[in-house]
Design an enzyme around this catalytic site. Sequence first.
Site, short mmCIF file in Angstrom:
data_model
loop_
_atom_site.label_atom_id
_atom_site.label_comp_id
_atom_site.label_asym_id
_atom_site.label_seq_id
_atom_site.Cartn_x
_atom_site.Cartn_y
_atom_site.Cartn_z
N ARG A 151 47.08 48.90 33.93
CA ARG A 151 46.64 50.29 33.79
C ARG A 151 45.12 50.39 33.71
NH1 ARG A 151 50.58 51.80 28.88
NH2 ARG A 151 49.95 49.68 28.35
N ASP A 163 49.41 43.98 32.25
CA ASP A 163 49.10 45.40 32.07
C ASP A 163 47.99 45.77 33.05
OD1 ASP A 163 48.46 47.98 31.25
OD2 ASP A 163 48.51 47.50 29.11
#
Length: 192
Positions: A128, A126
């Site tokens: 982000r 991930d």
Amino acid sequence: MKFEVSNEANLPTQFGNFKTQAFREYQTNGNTLEHLVVFTSPLSNTPLVRVHSECLTGDVFGSKKCDCGPELAFAMKRIYEENGMLIYLRQEGRGIGLFNKINAYNLQDGGMDTVEANEALGFAKDARQYEIVGEIFKYFNISQIKLLTNNPKKITEMEKYVKCVRHSIIIEPNEYNMNYLKVKKAKMGHLL
């Protein structure tokens, strides 16, 4: 962080009538990202907030490989009913971009799960980032929220900027996303 904010506009939707503003984020690498904030007006002191990362395949084309499109629709309905805000972040494929996401889909078609595919392509599971969300909260003078998420990383990230209480967002699984949801729970700690 450098960013600019668009004017406010009306956004009538199938879920109800909202207001909207775009936030243009200037990244240190020279790229820009344009995020969208959709909100009820006036906002309550503790709005229901969904921080939703872009998923073109799920949000627009209705892909059944993930739960993104149904989560977005669920969130919009609840936000309209309960007074709140959707922050739509342009971070496709957990931050790896559309091109790489489709390459990850190819690896998933060959048997890898979403985490394995991202890592095989050289990315974090991930990637982000949420700094712009903190700026959005400041802009709207928000200090506490009801956060619509199952992602513990997102809870931790939001708590850097506001006080938050988690509200779950559970979507009915289908035959194509059952393993995807199991991986989110087992390898990413999602509260499913």
